[in-house]
Enzyme design. Sequence first.
Site, PDB file in Angstrom:
ATOM      1  N   HIS A 149       0.806  -1.242   0.000  1.00 17.34           N
ATOM      2  CA  HIS A 149       0.000   0.000   0.000  1.00 17.34           C
ATOM      3  C   HIS A 149       0.831   1.279   0.000  1.00 17.34           C
ATOM      4  O   HIS A 149       0.278   2.355  -0.272  1.00 17.34           O
ATOM      5  CB  HIS A 149      -0.920   0.048   1.220  1.00 17.34           C
ATOM      6  CG  HIS A 149      -1.921  -1.061   1.291  1.00 17.34           C
ATOM      7  ND1 HIS A 149      -2.822  -1.309   0.285  1.00 17.34           N
ATOM      8  CD2 HIS A 149      -2.156  -1.993   2.260  1.00 17.34           C
ATOM      9  CE1 HIS A 149      -3.575  -2.351   0.633  1.00 17.34           C
ATOM     10  NE2 HIS A 149      -3.192  -2.789   1.820  1.00 17.34           N
TER      11      HIS A 149
HETATM   12  O1  V1P Z   1      -9.897   0.237   7.510  1.00 13.97           O
HETATM   13  C1  V1P Z   1      -8.889   0.917   7.662  1.00 13.97           C
HETATM   14  C2  V1P Z   1      -8.887   2.428   7.724  1.00 13.97           C
HETATM   15  C3  V1P Z   1      -8.971   3.007   9.063  1.00 13.97           C
HETATM   16  N1  V1P Z   1     -10.270   3.609   8.721  1.00 13.97           N
HETATM   17  C4  V1P Z   1     -10.352   5.014   8.817  1.00 13.97           C
HETATM   18  C5  V1P Z   1     -10.164   3.069   7.393  1.00 13.97           C
HETATM   19  N2  V1P Z   1      -7.690   0.361   7.758  1.00 13.97           N
HETATM   20  C6  V1P Z   1      -7.449  -1.069   7.730  1.00 13.97           C
HETATM   21  C7  V1P Z   1      -6.075  -1.271   7.111  1.00 13.97           C
HETATM   22  C8  V1P Z   1      -5.804  -2.654   6.611  1.00 13.97           C
HETATM   23  C9  V1P Z   1      -4.393  -2.752   6.054  1.00 13.97           C
HETATM   24  C10 V1P Z   1      -4.056  -4.071   5.391  1.00 13.97           C
HETATM   25  C11 V1P Z   1      -2.603  -4.142   4.986  1.00 13.97           C
HETATM   26  C12 V1P Z   1      -2.222  -5.275   4.062  1.00 13.97           C
HETATM   27  O2  V1P Z   1      -2.899  -5.210   2.828  1.00 13.97           O
HETATM   28  C13 V1P Z   1      -0.702  -5.240   3.719  1.00 13.97           C
HETATM   29  C14 V1P Z   1       0.262  -5.376   4.824  1.00 13.97           C
HETATM   30  O3  V1P Z   1      -2.558  -6.519   4.609  1.00 13.97           O
HETATM   31  C15 V1P Z   1      -7.534  -1.602   9.122  1.00 13.97           C
HETATM   32  C16 V1P Z   1      -8.309  -2.636   9.599  1.00 13.97           C
HETATM   33  C17 V1P Z   1      -9.249  -3.482   8.850  1.00 13.97           C
HETATM   34  N3  V1P Z   1     -10.017  -4.291   9.550  1.00 13.97           N
HETATM   35  O4  V1P Z   1      -9.327  -3.424   7.659  1.00 13.97           O
HETATM   36  N4  V1P Z   1      -6.843  -1.120  10.157  1.00 13.97           N
HETATM   37  C18 V1P Z   1      -7.169  -1.864  11.248  1.00 13.97           C
HETATM   38  N5  V1P Z   1      -8.056  -2.814  10.905  1.00 13.97           N
HETATM   39  C19 V1P Z   1      -6.634  -1.665  12.586  1.00 13.97           C
HETATM   40  C20 V1P Z   1      -7.195  -2.365  13.664  1.00 13.97           C
HETATM   41  C21 V1P Z   1      -6.668  -2.171  14.956  1.00 13.97           C
HETATM   42  C22 V1P Z   1      -5.593  -1.293  15.138  1.00 13.97           C
HETATM   43  C23 V1P Z   1      -5.056  -0.632  14.060  1.00 13.97           C
HETATM   44  C24 V1P Z   1      -5.563  -0.790  12.781  1.00 13.97           C
HETATM   45 ZN    ZN Z   2      -3.804  -7.364   3.298  1.00 14.03          ZN
END
Ligand code: V1P
Ligand code: ZN
Length: 396
Positions: A149
Site C-alpha cells: 500500500h
Molecule cells: O480500515 C482501515 C482504515 C482506518 N479507517 C479510517 C479506514 N484500515 C485497515 C487497514 C488494513 C491494512 C491491510 C494491509 C495489508 O494489505 C498489507 C500489509 O494486509 C484496518 C483494519 C481493517 N479491519 O481493515 N486497520 C485496522 N483494521 C486496525 C485495527 C486495529 C488497530 C489498528 C488498525
Molecule cells: Zn492485506
Amino acid sequence: LAESSGITRPKGYNVSFHCNPEMEKHHFGMTHPMKPWRLTLSKSLIYSYGMSFAMDNYLTRAATYEELASFHSTDYLDFLGTVLPEAVPRDLENQNPDLKFNLGGSDCPLFDGLYDYCSMSAGSALDAARKIVSQQSDIAIAWGGGLHHAKKAEASGFCYINDIVIAILELLRFYPRVLYIDIDVHHGDGVEEAFFSTDRVMTVSFHKYDPNNFFPGTGALDDNGPKSEHNPGAHHAVNVPLQDGITDEQYDSLFNNIVGRIVEKFRPGAIALQCGADSLAGDRLGRFNLQVQGHGACVEFCKRMNIPMILFGGGGYTPRNVARAWTYETSIAINCQDKISPILPEHAPWREHFRQDTLFPTIEQILGEARANKNTAKKMQDIVNHVTEQLRFVQS
Ligand code: V1P
Ligand code: ZN
Ligand code: CA
C-alpha cells in the site's frame, strides 16, 4: 534433519531465502494487527522442516537511503527518518489538519525503530531482486516484504516503504517486462499506482472489494489504469474484485485462467508474487475461505510457468496460519511439497501455538463453520470475460 525429512536441493534450479531477523523484533503496538513476530514463527517452522538445507540463505542488510529513494520522495524519507514516536505529526505547513504523510494514526503508527524496520524489509526484497537479476536464483523468497500500500510520499495500511516497487524497479534494469501478482486479501493499490504509466509492468490484484466497507476501497473490475491514448500503461492494471467466502476451487480456477491468459499475452521476463496470507480462512482481517492448499496452489501455478520469480510476504494477521502458508509455499518453491509431513515437526518451536498439529487445518477446524460464499458463478465468469476483453488492448 534434511535427510530425515527427505528434503534435498531442487535439481537444476536455485531457491534463495532473504531475511533480516532484526526486523522481527519491532512492535506496531499492543492492539495493532500487524505482528512482525509472525516472521519468526514462519521461519522457525520452515527451518524445523529442514528446508534451509535446500536453499541459499541470506541475512540481508537494510536498504540505503538512496535505494529507498529509487521510488520514495526525499521529503517523505527525511521525515520518516527523523520523526519521533511521541509526536503525532500534522501537516501544519499546508494548514492541513490531516496527518503528515499519513504517519502516526492507528493504521500507520510511529514506533521505535520504524525507519530501520522499513529499510530492513526493503533490503530483503532488493537482495531477492538482485539474486534474480544476476541469475543466481530462479526463485527468491522475501517473506518480510510485500508491503503493497505504501505510496511515493505516503504511508498507508500498515505499509511505509513499498519494498515491492523498489524490487520491481531493480528487475526492470534487466527484464523488459515484469508481471506483478497480488493474492493478499487487500487491493495492491500502491504497486498498481507506481506503474500506472508504463507498459513494462502489468499488475494484477485479487482482493475483497467493497468500496465503502473494506480497505482500501479501490480495485474495481474496470479500474485498469488511466485510459489516455498517450499513456502506454493504459490497460496494464488488472483487478479481480471478490466477495466474502470465496473457496479454494473458485479462487484457483479464476487465478489459473486469468494469470494463464496474462502470461501468454504479456510474456513477462520475471514475476513478482505478493503472497499476503490474510486471504486465508480465519484471518483476523480477511473474509475469504481459502485454505493453505488453495493459497499455495497459486504459487505452484506460477512456478510451473518457469519464469524467474520473487515471492513476497504481505498481510496475514493470524500468525499460526501465516506460518503454515509461507512454510507450505517455501516447500513448493523447493519442490518438496509432496515430501514433507503434513504433521508439524515434533521439535517445531511454539508447536502448541498452532492449536492443531497439522499444516493443513480444515475450514471446520479453523472457523467452526465456513463463511457464507457470496461469489456467484456468474460473477466469476463476468470477471474472466472482462479480463479477456481487456487483454485485447495489451500488445504482445
Ligand atoms: O480500515 C482501515 C482504515 C482506518 N479507517 C479510517 C479506514 N484500515 C485497515 C487497514 C488494513 C491494512 C491491510 C494491509 C495489508 O494489505 C498489507 C500489509 O494486509 C484496518 C483494519 C481493517 N479491519 O481493515 N486497520 C485496522 N483494521 C486496525 C485495527 C486495529 C488497530 C489498528 C488498525
Ligand atoms: Zn492485506
Ligand atoms: Ca490483492
